[in-house]
Design a protein around this motif. Structure first.
Motif, PDB file in Angstrom:
ATOM      1  N   SER A 142      38.705  42.655  32.906  1.00  0.00           N
ATOM      2  CA  SER A 142      37.850  43.325  33.889  1.00  0.00           C
ATOM      3  C   SER A 142      38.213  43.046  35.338  1.00  0.00           C
ATOM      4  CB  SER A 142      36.401  42.896  33.679  1.00  0.00           C
ATOM      5  OG  SER A 142      36.265  41.502  33.921  1.00  0.00           O
ATOM      6  N   HIS A 143      38.952  41.947  35.591  1.00  0.00           N
ATOM      7  CA  HIS A 143      39.176  41.441  36.952  1.00  0.00           C
ATOM      8  C   HIS A 143      37.859  41.075  37.632  1.00  0.00           C
ATOM      9  CE1 HIS A 143      40.968  41.204  41.113  1.00  0.00           C
ATOM     10  NE2 HIS A 143      41.844  40.539  40.381  1.00  0.00           N
ATOM     11  N   TYR A 144      36.871  40.708  36.823  1.00  0.00           N
ATOM     12  CA  TYR A 144      35.645  40.128  37.358  1.00  0.00           C
ATOM     13  C   TYR A 144      35.868  38.627  37.522  1.00  0.00           C
ATOM     14  CZ  TYR A 144      32.865  44.371  36.476  1.00  0.00           C
ATOM     15  OH  TYR A 144      32.350  45.639  36.493  1.00  0.00           O
ATOM     16  N   ALA A 145      35.187  38.047  38.481  1.00  0.00           N
ATOM     17  CA  ALA A 145      35.378  36.633  38.786  1.00  0.00           C
ATOM     18  C   ALA A 145      34.774  35.749  37.715  1.00  0.00           C
ATOM     19  CB  ALA A 145      34.771  36.300  40.142  1.00  0.00           C
ATOM     20  N   PHE A 146      35.412  34.586  37.524  1.00  0.00           N
ATOM     21  CA  PHE A 146      34.929  33.604  36.564  1.00  0.00           C
ATOM     22  C   PHE A 146      34.104  32.521  37.241  1.00  0.00           C
ATOM     23  CE2 PHE A 146      37.323  34.213  32.419  1.00  0.00           C
ATOM     24  CZ  PHE A 146      37.664  35.528  32.692  1.00  0.00           C
ATOM     25  N   THR A 155      30.993  39.284  38.850  1.00  0.00           N
ATOM     26  CA  THR A 155      31.216  38.103  38.020  1.00  0.00           C
ATOM     27  C   THR A 155      31.015  38.439  36.543  1.00  0.00           C
ATOM     28  OG1 THR A 155      28.913  37.402  38.293  1.00  0.00           O
ATOM     29  CG2 THR A 155      30.529  36.505  39.827  1.00  0.00           C
ATOM     30  N   VAL A 156      31.729  37.688  35.713  1.00  0.00           N
ATOM     31  CA  VAL A 156      31.560  37.801  34.274  1.00  0.00           C
ATOM     32  C   VAL A 156      30.732  36.605  33.806  1.00  0.00           C
ATOM     33  CG1 VAL A 156      33.753  36.619  33.843  1.00  0.00           C
ATOM     34  CG2 VAL A 156      32.750  38.040  32.059  1.00  0.00           C
ATOM     35  N   ASP A 157      29.776  36.847  32.929  1.00  0.00           N
ATOM     36  CA  ASP A 157      28.938  35.763  32.427  1.00  0.00           C
ATOM     37  C   ASP A 157      29.786  34.757  31.653  1.00  0.00           C
ATOM     38  OD1 ASP A 157      26.695  37.008  33.470  1.00  0.00           O
ATOM     39  OD2 ASP A 157      26.205  38.027  31.585  1.00  0.00           O
ATOM     40  N   ARG A 162      35.532  34.215  27.478  1.00  0.00           N
ATOM     41  CA  ARG A 162      36.541  34.176  26.412  1.00  0.00           C
ATOM     42  C   ARG A 162      36.818  35.578  25.875  1.00  0.00           C
ATOM     43  NH1 ARG A 162      38.007  29.879  22.767  1.00  0.00           N
ATOM     44  NH2 ARG A 162      39.048  30.693  20.919  1.00  0.00           N
ATOM     45  N   ALA A 163      35.760  36.339  25.646  1.00  0.00           N
ATOM     46  CA  ALA A 163      35.922  37.689  25.114  1.00  0.00           C
ATOM     47  C   ALA A 163      36.681  38.576  26.091  1.00  0.00           C
ATOM     48  CB  ALA A 163      34.557  38.299  24.801  1.00  0.00           C
ATOM     49  N   ALA A 195      34.437  27.435  33.653  1.00  0.00           N
ATOM     50  CA  ALA A 195      35.398  28.462  33.261  1.00  0.00           C
ATOM     51  C   ALA A 195      36.516  27.871  32.407  1.00  0.00           C
ATOM     52  CB  ALA A 195      35.974  29.134  34.505  1.00  0.00           C
ATOM     53  N   LEU A 196      37.002  26.707  32.795  1.00  0.00           N
ATOM     54  CA  LEU A 196      38.055  26.058  32.003  1.00  0.00           C
ATOM     55  C   LEU A 196      37.550  25.721  30.610  1.00  0.00           C
ATOM     56  CD1 LEU A 196      39.571  23.648  34.688  1.00  0.00           C
ATOM     57  CD2 LEU A 196      40.502  25.837  33.910  1.00  0.00           C
ATOM     58  N   ARG A 197      36.309  25.292  30.523  1.00  0.00           N
ATOM     59  CA  ARG A 197      35.735  24.960  29.216  1.00  0.00           C
ATOM     60  C   ARG A 197      35.562  26.219  28.371  1.00  0.00           C
ATOM     61  NH1 ARG A 197      31.375  22.825  30.935  1.00  0.00           N
ATOM     62  NH2 ARG A 197      32.311  20.758  31.250  1.00  0.00           N
ATOM     63  N   ALA A 198      35.181  27.332  29.005  1.00  0.00           N
ATOM     64  CA  ALA A 198      34.949  28.570  28.259  1.00  0.00           C
ATOM     65  C   ALA A 198      36.210  29.071  27.576  1.00  0.00           C
ATOM     66  CB  ALA A 198      34.408  29.645  29.206  1.00  0.00           C
TER      67      ALA A 198
END
Length: 282
Positions: A142-146, A155-157, A162-163, A195-198
């Motif tokens: 999506s190029h939405y922010a993490f 932003t992406v939830d 991961r998805a 984000a790294l954990r996701a």
């Protein structure tokens, strides 16, 4: 895409945890058991960094400084999910002239491609993915922010991060990219520990950079070229863009910078080569 008025600085508050990630290396497994085949990185022996403490997704910023004058040019093929109507009306998010310049100059490169870009330009995605001069990696679907507050990006939830990455891998393959690399670039370069954990367990290495070209929205190619030339050091990763409408100077920058860096003794490599050298000295 990085706005012109602000230079993106990698978030380093993870400190020693991320530093530890950059000192060990492993080979990427044949597939990721945690995700379906279409949503995993390419089955390959591409080098990746070992996970950080607690299994966190590792982050790579540059290669070794002491193993010769190598530099990796990386190009973000940005297209945010809601920009489809703009593409349909004629705005160009690709840059064939830039790709032609890289081929003419015989410059290998790593292209971080969003899934939405691959869906908009499947023939170009397939062409890049099958050209051994290039390697294609993941820049999200999506190029939405993490993270929040990332240069105005939506932003992406956390539960969808991961998805989103898996969907991008599926889109790259559907476009005809046979071996998308196990490398991921956060949209806007924005990430945090959540984000790294996701993304833990996907088998990807997050790839940042140590040289900001400033090509996004720039109109002065000479100024961008100077910024690149002033910033490059042995092992550098340079972030550029291959989105013509929002980075119109990049082709000229490449045509200016490449011969100058070669004259200084630099050799152009893909990100995979720098990651492969990491762990043997910085």
């Amino acid at each position: 895409m990085i706005p012109p008025a602000r230079r993106l600085i990698a978030l380093c508050f993870l400190g020693a945890a991320l530093t530890a990630c950059g000192t060990a290396r492993q080979e990427h497994p044949a597939s990721s058991p945690a995700s379906p085949a279409t949503g995993s990185p390419a089955p390959s022996r591409a080098p990746v960094l070992a996970p950080g403490p607690g299994g966190l997704t590792p982050v790579f910023e540059h290669g070794p400084r002491t193993r010769g004058k190598t530099v990796a040019f990386t190009f973000d093929a940005d297209m945010t999910a809601d920009q489809g109507p703009r593409a349909a009306s004629g705005e160009r998010f690709d840059n064939p002239g830039l790709i032609r310049a890289l081929r003419e100059l015989k410059v290998p490169a790593t292209v971080f491609m969003t899934g939405s870009w691959a869906e908009q330009y499947p023939a170009e995605a397939r062409d890049l993915g099958r050209d051994p001069r290039f390697e294609v990696a993941n820049h999200s679907w999506s190029h939405y922010a993490f993270t929040a507050d990332c240069y105005g990006l939506p932003t992406v939830d956390a539960g969808r991060m991961r998805a989103d990455v898996e969907r991008a891998y599926a889109s790259l393959r559907a476009a005809g990219v046979p071996h998308p690399m196990p490398y991921f670039r956060f949209p806007g370069g924005c990430y945090d520990q959540r984000a790294l954990r996701a993304l833990s367990g996907l088998g990807v290495t997050a790839v940042q950079w140590d040289v900001v070209s400033g090509d996004a929205f720039a109109t002065d190619a000479d100024a961008v070229a100077r910024q690149v030339l002033d910033g490059v050091r042995p092992g550098s990763v340079v972030v550029l863009h291959c989105t013509r409408s929002a980075a119109p100077t990049t082709e000229q920058v490449v045509r200016t910078v490449v011969p100058e860096l070669r004259g200084r003794g630099y050799r152009f490599v893909k990100v995979s080569e720098l990651i492969g050298e990491t762990g043997t000295g910085r």
